[in-house]
Design an enzyme around this catalytic site. Structure first.
Site, mmCIF file in Angstrom:
data_model
loop_
_atom_site.group_PDB
_atom_site.id
_atom_site.type_symbol
_atom_site.label_atom_id
_atom_site.label_comp_id
_atom_site.label_asym_id
_atom_site.label_seq_id
_atom_site.Cartn_x
_atom_site.Cartn_y
_atom_site.Cartn_z
ATOM 1 N N LYS A 64 0.832 -1.156 0.002
ATOM 2 C CA LYS A 64 0.019 0.028 -0.052
ATOM 3 C C LYS A 64 0.686 1.242 -0.143
ATOM 4 O O LYS A 64 0.378 2.384 -0.645
ATOM 5 C CB LYS A 64 -0.975 0.030 1.285
ATOM 6 N N ASP A 100 -9.924 2.228 1.921
ATOM 7 C CA ASP A 100 -10.229 1.903 3.445
ATOM 8 C C ASP A 100 -10.741 2.927 4.289
ATOM 9 O O ASP A 100 -11.570 2.627 5.347
ATOM 10 C CB ASP A 100 -8.613 1.536 3.998
#
Ligand code: NAP
Length: 277
Positions: A64, A100
């Site tokens: 990420k 997220d």
């Protein structure tokens, strides 16, 4: 047309199942694939993503942060989080997004939890905790404790976002639990079904209304112990599907069929891990 999940390993992922369910339900002729990518192959994967037949990708552990540095442009949320979990391929330009953050918030907003007024304790200071803290900061959270095994990481997060205070994962936490409305487990402890980030007896200190939210999308000792005490609980499956649904919205510009996605994810989880995750 293709989409996929970049990570290493990715074989356990539920994303292909619920994303494909959404594509099929809406009638989009695309395939969602697993793209296992060891760190030394990430640069090649980024090149592949620029192909005209690729719509975009999801990104998971351990890429990420590295992907945030590799894309051509970061959306504001991904910039704040310093992490990308969604890539959009727009005419071979790669845009990094972070879903997220809305994914974490979705179940709380759905349950009308007043984030600005809630007294919140977040366990963990890794990538997931970072997304949680960005989300809480966006929603004007005023009372936050970030507790982590490595205290310096919690201190760094609190100071970067200018909210809350940092504590170690230690008995000092028992002082704040009686005045906590939301306890979030954003550590990686619990996935194996064996360990809990805090002694489960500490849950006895929480008020009866306190919500225990574990980002792990299967049953954990923390959730089992919270339910045994009649505390409201939430596991990470709704967040997982919500972040994927938000990615879908960004890729295709249409509202995804959340309930179809959630049901597919629930069924796949039951098959893989047993009825309750
Ligand atoms: P990460 O960056 O590796 O961070 C791990 C965190 O867990 C750190 O705070 C670490 O503390 C703590 N930790 C690890 N081992 C520990 C131990 N033995 N005792 C105490 N603390 C320990 O991982 P992440 O990406 O943040 O992911 C965390 C969890 O969130 C994972 O279970 C992941 O599956 C879940 N997650 C769920 C979703 C969803 O959609 N539901 C999305 C993202 C993540 P130190 O700093 O001291 O090492």
């Amino acid at each position: 047309m293709r989409l996929g999940l970049i990570g290493y390993p990715v074989e356990h992922s539920l994303s292909p199942i619920f994303q494909q369910a959404a594509l099929d339900a809406i009638g989009i002729p695309a395939r969602y694939e697993l793209w296992p990518t060891p760190p030394d192959r990430l640069a090649d994967r980024i090149i592949m993503l620029r192909s005209p037949d690729i719509i975009g990708a999801n990104v998971t552990v351990p890429h990420k942060e590295a992907v945030a540095r590799a894309v051509d442009r970061l959306a504001p949320r991904a910039q704040r989080a310093g992490a990308v979990n969604t890539i959009l391929n727009r005419d071979s330009q790669l845009i990094g997004e972070n879903t997220d953050i809305p994914g974490f918030l979705f179940p709380l907003v759905r349950r009308s939890l007043p984030i600005a007024d809630a007294r919140i304790v977040v366990l963990g200071a890794g990538g997931a905790a970072r997304a949680v803290i960005v989300a809480l900061a966006e929603h004007g959270c005023r009372s936050l404790v970030v507790a982590n095994r490595t205290l310096q990481r919690a201190e760094a997060l609190v100071s970067e976002f200018g909210i809350g205070r940092a504590l170690p994962l230690a008995p000092v936490l028992t002082d704040v639990l009686p005045a906590t409305d939301l306890l979030v487990n954003a550590t990686s402890i619990g996935w194996d079904g064996a360990a809990s980030p805090i002694p489960v007896e500490w849950l006895d200190l929480l008020p009866a209304h306190a919500l225990v939210y574990d980002l792990t999308y299967r049953e954990t000792p923390l959730l089992i112990a919270a339910r045994a005490r009649n505390l409201p609980t939430l596991d990470g499956l709704e967040m997982l599907v919500a972040q994927g649904a938000e990615s879908f919205r960004l890729w295709f510009g249409v509202d995804p069929p959340f309930e179809i996605m959630f049901q597919a994810a629930q069924e796949a989880r039951a098959q893989r891990f047993g009825t309750n995750g």
